[in-house]
Design a protein around this motif. Structure first.
Motif, mmCIF file in Angstrom:
data_model
loop_
_atom_site.group_PDB
_atom_site.id
_atom_site.type_symbol
_atom_site.label_atom_id
_atom_site.label_comp_id
_atom_site.label_asym_id
_atom_site.label_seq_id
_atom_site.Cartn_x
_atom_site.Cartn_y
_atom_site.Cartn_z
ATOM 1 N N GLN A 132 -6.603 -2.429 -2.232
ATOM 2 C CA GLN A 132 -6.081 -2.896 -3.519
ATOM 3 C C GLN A 132 -6.860 -4.101 -4.021
ATOM 4 O O GLN A 132 -7.461 -4.844 -3.246
ATOM 5 C CB GLN A 132 -4.592 -3.264 -3.391
ATOM 6 C CG GLN A 132 -3.691 -2.086 -3.127
ATOM 7 C CD GLN A 132 -2.218 -2.432 -3.072
ATOM 8 O OE1 GLN A 132 -1.843 -3.601 -3.045
ATOM 9 N NE2 GLN A 132 -1.374 -1.410 -3.047
ATOM 10 N N ARG B 94 -1.312 -0.690 8.341
ATOM 11 C CA ARG B 94 -1.381 -1.486 7.128
ATOM 12 C C ARG B 94 -1.668 -0.650 5.892
ATOM 13 O O ARG B 94 -1.134 -0.904 4.818
ATOM 14 C CB ARG B 94 -2.472 -2.565 7.291
ATOM 15 C CG ARG B 94 -2.581 -3.524 6.124
ATOM 16 C CD ARG B 94 -3.674 -4.543 6.348
ATOM 17 N NE ARG B 94 -4.988 -3.917 6.450
ATOM 18 C CZ ARG B 94 -6.139 -4.587 6.291
ATOM 19 N NH1 ARG B 94 -6.124 -5.880 6.052
ATOM 20 N NH2 ARG B 94 -7.285 -3.963 6.414
ATOM 21 N N ASN B 95 -2.550 0.377 6.050
ATOM 22 C CA ASN B 95 -3.019 1.051 4.832
ATOM 23 C C ASN B 95 -3.540 2.471 5.061
ATOM 24 O O ASN B 95 -4.389 2.940 4.304
ATOM 25 C CB ASN B 95 -4.123 0.218 4.172
ATOM 26 C CG ASN B 95 -5.350 0.047 5.075
ATOM 27 O OD1 ASN B 95 -5.245 0.128 6.293
ATOM 28 N ND2 ASN B 95 -6.500 -0.185 4.478
ATOM 29 N N GLY C 99 -7.575 5.030 -2.848
ATOM 30 C CA GLY C 99 -7.591 5.559 -1.494
ATOM 31 C C GLY C 99 -8.498 6.761 -1.384
ATOM 32 O O GLY C 99 -8.849 7.405 -2.378
ATOM 33 N N HIS D 263 -5.127 0.167 -7.132
ATOM 34 C CA HIS D 263 -4.928 0.741 -5.799
ATOM 35 C C HIS D 263 -5.771 1.999 -5.720
ATOM 36 O O HIS D 263 -5.679 2.881 -6.577
ATOM 37 C CB HIS D 263 -3.459 1.099 -5.551
ATOM 38 C CG HIS D 263 -3.240 1.773 -4.219
ATOM 39 N ND1 HIS D 263 -2.612 1.148 -3.163
ATOM 40 C CD2 HIS D 263 -3.580 3.010 -3.764
ATOM 41 C CE1 HIS D 263 -2.583 1.964 -2.124
ATOM 42 N NE2 HIS D 263 -3.162 3.106 -2.468
ATOM 43 N N PHE E 225 0.819 -1.210 0.000
ATOM 44 C CA PHE E 225 0.000 0.000 0.000
ATOM 45 C C PHE E 225 0.858 1.267 0.000
ATOM 46 O O PHE E 225 0.507 2.257 -0.623
ATOM 47 C CB PHE E 225 -0.920 0.017 1.225
ATOM 48 C CG PHE E 225 -1.954 -1.073 1.220
ATOM 49 C CD1 PHE E 225 -3.103 -0.951 0.449
ATOM 50 C CD2 PHE E 225 -1.791 -2.211 1.981
ATOM 51 C CE1 PHE E 225 -4.062 -1.943 0.433
ATOM 52 C CE2 PHE E 225 -2.748 -3.212 1.986
ATOM 53 C CZ PHE E 225 -3.881 -3.077 1.207
ATOM 54 N N GLU E 226 1.966 1.218 0.699
ATOM 55 C CA GLU E 226 2.709 2.445 0.939
ATOM 56 C C GLU E 226 3.252 3.061 -0.346
ATOM 57 O O GLU E 226 3.221 4.285 -0.521
ATOM 58 C CB GLU E 226 3.851 2.189 1.923
ATOM 59 C CG GLU E 226 4.582 3.464 2.309
ATOM 60 C CD GLU E 226 5.569 3.257 3.437
ATOM 61 O OE1 GLU E 226 6.086 4.273 3.943
ATOM 62 O OE2 GLU E 226 5.823 2.093 3.815
ATOM 63 N N ASN F 70 -6.633 3.059 2.351
ATOM 64 C CA ASN F 70 -6.282 2.556 1.031
ATOM 65 C C ASN F 70 -6.623 1.073 0.903
ATOM 66 O O ASN F 70 -6.631 0.328 1.883
ATOM 67 C CB ASN F 70 -4.789 2.756 0.788
ATOM 68 C CG ASN F 70 -4.412 4.214 0.692
ATOM 69 O OD1 ASN F 70 -4.283 4.765 -0.392
ATOM 70 N ND2 ASN F 70 -4.249 4.877 1.837
#
Length: 325
Positions: free
Chosen positions: A134, A119-120, A145, A143, A96-97, A132
């Motif tokens: 995916q 995590r997100n 957000g 992806h 995610f990052e 976020n």
């Protein structure tokens, strides 16, 4: 990479646009878009367990399921959504990052310090402003957000408020976080449309706005997909995992305990317990519920014309319907 600003605020169309661009286009994509007030639930969630059904129904707030996993979120015009679609291999795992790095850089260019967390999520001063998720399809990664810019926090909490004791299932549950709006942290006031333009300009490197629209043919095909999937009860509610529903209500006729087993959105078992009175066996009333979608309109139609007082003395149809949700 193709840069798209999608001006539609229809949540069904916008989620269909994501799916179409993921599955029918070979381009790598960055897209910005907004929804008018709506609840967006994760792919693996039990929709009714995530929403305040009466709140969303009374206010006409649509509830739409997305392709990706994760929790339910409230969207309004003060929330901006961003989408990256890249070619990639699911074997690389969820990351995610890396997709949030351009967003973080854009915000820092506006004087807003933010960090990736957990995590997100993206946080400002310890409060969440972006979640976020995916989804993978045929060697491509979607992806997307949220970016809370100036969202109505009261509506956000109301639409997603639900009694967790009513539902027993294995669906993914949402986790509520302390949230904040980006607009509260800007060094100078900015309208949401100005922020969208600044964000797109930063990420795209100054791409021409004239080149950012969906074509007419794309929009028409996406509209068809929205009708086929994202505007249907079967996708938004019927795709929920199987669950047991339990609710105890004190009515004018006495205590009423409702127990339902629901699979693919339809009631397969129904039991009505309590200390109510009635002159007819409640089994016949329970049979009327079986096979119905767990949806207020269909249940109301099935129970219309039934003399409920014979089964549940002093329990009216509106009260019984409220007991079923």
């Amino acid at each position: 990479m193709r840069y798209i600003y999608n001006p539609s605020t229809d949540p069904a169309f916008n989620l269909a646009a994501e799916e179409w661009l993921l599955t029918r286009s070979g381009d790598e994509i960055f897209m910005l878009w907004r929804n008018r007030p709506a609840v967006i639930v994760g792919r693996n969630q039990n929709t009714l367990a995530e929403i305040d059904e009466a709140f969303t129904r009374e206010r006409g707030i649509p509830v739409v399921r997305r392709l990706s996993g994760g929790g339910a979120v409230f969207h309004d015009l003060g929330n901006i959504n961003f989408t990256f679609i890249n070619n990639g291999n699911p074997s690389e795992g969820l990351d995610f990052e890396r997709f949030t790095v351009p967003i973080q850089q854009a915000l820092r260019s506006m004087g807003v310090e933010c960090v990736f967390s957990g995590r997100n999520d993206l946080l400002i001063e310890g409060r969440k402003f972006s979640g976020n998720a995916q989804h993978f399809h045929a060697g491509r990664i979607l992806h997307h957000g949220t970016l809370l810019f100036a969202s109505d926090m009261a509506d956000l909490s109301g639409a997603l408020r639900v009694d967790p004791e009513k539902y027993r299932d294995k669906a993914v549950k949402s986790v509520r976080s302390r949230v904040t709006n980006i607009s509260s942290h800007l060094q100078a006031p900015m309208e949401v449309t100005e922020f969208i333009a600044a964000l797109m300009g930063f990420v795209s490197g100054g791409a021409s706005p004239e080149d950012m629209a969906l074509t007419g043919a794309e929009a028409a095909t996406i509209e068809e997909l929205a009708d086929q999937r994202y505007r249907t009860w079967d996708w938004n509610f019927g795709s929920s995992p199987a669950y047991n529903f339990e609710k105890r209500t004190r009515t004018e006729g006495g205590l009423l305990d409702v127990n339902l087993y629901v699979k693919k959105g339809r009631i397969l078992k129904a039991r009505l317990f309590g200390d109510y009175f009635g002159v007819r066996d409640v089994d016949a009333l329970e049979e009327r519920l079986i096979g119905s979608r767990h949806e207020r309109g269909e249940l109301e139609a099935r129970l219309a014309g039934v003399d409920l007082d014979e089964y549940l003395h002093d329990v009216t149809l509106p009260v019984l319907l409220n007991c079923l949700f």
